[in-house]
Write an enzyme that holds these catalytic residues in place. Structure first.
Site, short mmCIF file in Angstrom:
data_model
loop_
_atom_site.label_atom_id
_atom_site.label_comp_id
_atom_site.label_asym_id
_atom_site.label_seq_id
_atom_site.Cartn_x
_atom_site.Cartn_y
_atom_site.Cartn_z
N HIS A 193 0.74 -1.33 -0.14
CA HIS A 193 0.37 0.19 -0.13
C HIS A 193 0.59 1.30 -0.42
O HIS A 193 2.25 0.77 0.28
CB HIS A 193 -0.81 -0.25 1.03
CG HIS A 193 0.12 -0.61 2.68
ND1 HIS A 193 -0.45 -1.35 3.33
CD2 HIS A 193 0.64 0.22 3.18
CE1 HIS A 193 0.28 -0.93 4.09
NE2 HIS A 193 0.68 -0.25 4.54
C1 T46 Z 1 2.85 0.68 6.50
C2 T46 Z 1 4.27 -0.43 7.41
C3 T46 Z 1 5.31 -0.14 6.47
C4 T46 Z 1 -3.71 -0.45 13.72
O1 T46 Z 1 -4.64 -0.56 14.42
N1 T46 Z 1 -2.85 1.00 14.05
C5 T46 Z 1 -1.35 1.44 13.64
O2 T46 Z 1 -1.10 1.86 13.94
C6 T46 Z 1 -1.00 -0.07 12.31
C7 T46 Z 1 0.02 0.25 11.56
C8 T46 Z 1 -2.18 -1.17 12.15
N2 T46 Z 1 -2.73 -1.32 13.12
C9 T46 Z 1 -3.80 -1.76 12.70
C10 T46 Z 1 -4.33 -2.29 11.24
C11 T46 Z 1 -4.50 -4.10 11.14
O3 T46 Z 1 -5.07 -4.98 11.52
O4 T46 Z 1 -3.16 -3.51 12.42
C12 T46 Z 1 -2.85 -4.25 11.74
C13 T46 Z 1 -2.22 -4.81 10.59
O5 T46 Z 1 -1.65 -3.10 9.82
P1 T46 Z 1 -1.23 -3.35 8.69
O6 T46 Z 1 -1.60 -4.77 7.54
O7 T46 Z 1 -1.85 -2.24 7.19
O8 T46 Z 1 -0.49 -3.52 8.61
P2 T46 Z 1 1.04 -3.04 7.71
O9 T46 Z 1 2.21 -4.11 8.05
O10 T46 Z 1 1.00 -3.99 6.06
O11 T46 Z 1 1.62 -2.30 6.95
C14 T46 Z 1 2.72 -1.36 8.15
C15 T46 Z 1 1.18 -0.34 7.78
O12 T46 Z 1 -0.18 0.29 8.37
C16 T46 Z 1 1.49 0.65 6.78
O13 T46 Z 1 1.22 1.85 7.65
O14 T46 Z 1 3.63 1.36 6.37
O15 T46 Z 1 3.62 -0.90 7.61
#
Ligand code: T46
Length: 135
Positions: free
Chosen positions: A49
């Site tokens: 993303h």
């Molecule tokens: C990015 C890369 C480097 C939260 O509730 N709070 C938060 O601050 C974050 C980051 C995530 N979440 C929840 C949302 C999802 O249910 O944690 C779960 C996993 O998040 P996500 O699938 O977005 O994680 P990644 O590892 O794909 O991406 C993350 C960050 O979301 C993104 O901003 O740049 O790490």
């Protein structure tokens, strides 16, 4: 593509190492949020993303991982494997984190609170978005 890496000075002594990162001094923004990922399932990639406003610094504080950066025109891969090296990721940058070592802990300092509406999760939408901004 210009890759912005930060090297943080470790305060080492006989007890070991300590790294401090000060907002607006060692990194170019106010830190609103810190999150970290660990116990990453072998072989998975995360991310896929971009963001509209968020700026971040990624530090692999233990182990290693790779980060693919894609600005819509160019792609670069960065290896994070030192606990005092931080990768700056601007908004408008597609990112994928992958090749996590089993012991990897990837810590992220973020410039904004978590806001789902800041995410661009569709790659074609991302390409249109950066094109519309003349980037
Ligand atoms: C990015 C890369 C480097 C939260 O509730 N709070 C938060 O601050 C974050 C980051 C995530 N979440 C929840 C949302 C999802 O249910 O944690 C779960 C996993 O998040 P996500 O699938 O977005 O994680 P990644 O590892 O794909 O991406 C993350 C960050 O979301 C993104 O901003 O740049 O790490």
């Amino acid at each position: 593509m210009e890759i912005k890496m930060y090297t943080f000075e470790p305060h080492g002594d006989a007890r070991g190492q300590l790294v401090a990162v000060e907002a607006n001094k060692d990194i170019p923004f106010e830190v609103k949020r810190v999150y970290y990922m660990y116990d990453t399932t072998p072989g998975v990639a995360r991310g896929h993303h971009a963001h509209k406003a968020l700026e971040q610094i990624l530090i692999c504080v233990h182990g290693s991982c790779k980060i693919l950066l894609d600005n819509g025109k160019e792609k670069e891969t960065v290896v994070l494997d030192e606990p005092n090296k931080g990768l700056y990721i601007s908004s408008d940058m597609w990112r994928v984190m992958y090749d996590f070592s089993p012991d990897a802990v990837l810590m992220v300092m973020a410039s904004t609170y978590y806001e789902e509406s800041d995410y661009i999760r569709d790659y074609d939408e991302f390409l249109k978005y950066v094109e519309s901004r003349g980037e």
